[in-house]
Design an enzyme around this catalytic site. Structure first.
Site, PDB file in Angstrom:
ATOM      1  CB  SER A  66      -0.917   0.014   1.224  1.00 24.06           C
ATOM      2  OG  SER A  66      -1.840  -1.044   1.207  1.00 24.06           O
ATOM      3  CB  ALA A 160      -3.495   0.996  -1.542  1.00 22.32           C
ATOM      4  CE  LYS A 161      -7.167  -2.406   6.588  1.00 27.22           C
ATOM      5  NZ  LYS A 161      -8.529  -2.741   6.176  1.00 27.22           N
ATOM      6  CB  THR A 162      -5.262   4.593   1.308  1.00 23.06           C
ATOM      7  OG1 THR A 162      -6.567   4.734   0.747  1.00 23.06           O
ATOM      8  CG2 THR A 162      -4.361   3.916   0.282  1.00 23.06           C
ATOM      9  CE1 TYR A 166     -11.660   0.670   5.953  1.00 24.86           C
ATOM     10  CE2 TYR A 166      -9.760   1.519   4.778  1.00 24.86           C
ATOM     11  CZ  TYR A 166     -10.515   0.449   5.222  1.00 24.86           C
ATOM     12  OH  TYR A 166     -10.133  -0.828   4.929  1.00 24.86           O
TER      13      TYR A 166
END
Length: 322
Positions: A66, A160-162, A166
């Site tokens: 990420s 990607a866990k950005t 969220y």
């Protein structure tokens, strides 16, 4: 409930251990203002053979992937970060825990060019407790199809866990909760099922398990674990493909998966009772212990605690001991 900022313990920051209450950052930290950063959620479980981090190597690799996709250089490699997560459990005397490694920019300046900024990595761990009530795990969730669409693949980095992603999830979930539901199901820009607010989606139909292909949704590690267990232990066919919302309405079973949520049944979507055709329990009744959802819940509980016998696959490689 004690606020997260007011507790004893230790937090890892850039290779050093800080007392929990002293682990602070500046109000002008770039990531706070623009959301440019990435993180992971990792679980540790106490089992018969001690405490284990579950699939920490996969989570740590995704964290670094990420950061690389965001063009954020990280000074620490996987080995260092995994060891820091192990030590985070030891120093905080935790057996069952949730860990949150996070990569973020410093406070040297603001602006979209993000020039001349330091890069920081922090790891905190705490006892998550019950993420959801026992009722939700056995009775299932009531969900609403969200009017907020999931990201298009060319709008942001869907693999990607950005941090910034969220906001989309919070908007969807808060809208659903205010309307009296437990969860939101989000569609992609073309109208196909993407995922829940922070979990992947599965449905069972005629003995086969289906899940949306990984395009606009996150490639979940719990999702991957469930696919392995379904195929290798239960012998189910698993298909990754486009799914429409009405397929969830008419599914025999449906559930969502995530690191924090684990595996939670989905019993209702937009007022439709899921599993009605298959004779699923009526609202207010627990799911059938012989259902695929219940079997996967049990298998997942066993594998995360090192209790699943290594028969068809060596699931011990998913566990990293303290």
């Amino acid at each position: 409930m004690t606020p997260l900022y007011d507790r004893d313990g230790w937090i890892w920051l850039d290779g050093e251990w800080l007392p929990w209450r002293d682990a602070k950052t500046h109000l002008l930290t770039h990531t706070l203002h623009y959301g440019m950063g990435c993180f992971e959620g990792v679980r540790a479980y106490a089992g018969a053979h001690g405490t284990h981090l579950f699939r920490v190597a996969e989570h740590t690799r995704r964290l670094l992937d990420s950061a690389h996709a965001l063009d954020i250089p990280v000074a620490f490699d996987e080995e260092v970060l995994i060891e820091a997560q192990r030590q985070c459990l030891v120093r905080n005397e935790l057996r069952n825990a949730y860990l949150k490694p996070t990569v973020f920019f410093g406070a040297e300046g603001l602006g979209l060019r993000a020039k001349g900024l330091s890069v920081h990595v922090m790891i905190a761990a705490w006892d998550l407790g019950d993420y959801v009530s026992s009722e939700a795990a056995t009775l299932g969730l009531r969900a609403l199809t969200s009017s907020w669409a999931r990201h298009h693949v060319n709008i942001s980095l869907c693999r990607a866990k950005t941090n910034g992603h969220y906001v989309n999830s919070i908007l969807a979930l808060n809208t659903a909760v205010k309307a009296g539901f437990d969860e939101a199901i989000m569609l992609d820009p073309e109208g196909y099922v993407a995922e829940a607010s922070a979990a992947n989606v599965f449905l069972l139909r005629d003995g086969a398990l289906h899940t949306p292909e990984v395009t606009s949704c996150l490639q979940g590690i719990t999702r991957d674990s469930v696919i392995h267990l379904a195929r290798e232990v239960l012998g189910l066919e698993v298909r990754e493909r486009r799914i429409t919302r009405d397929e969830l309405y008419t599914a025999d079973e449906a559930f969502v998966t995530g690191t924090a949520a684990e595996i939670l049944p989905l019993r209702e979507l937009d007022g439709r009772h899921i599993g009605a055709r298959a004779g699923a329990p009526l609202p207010g009744q627990p799911i059938d212990v012989n259902s695929v959802t219940a079997q996967l819940q049990q298998l997942y509980r066993q594998v995360t605690r090192g209790e699943l016998e290594d028969g068809l696959a060596n699931y011990g490689v998913w566990l990293t001991s303290m």
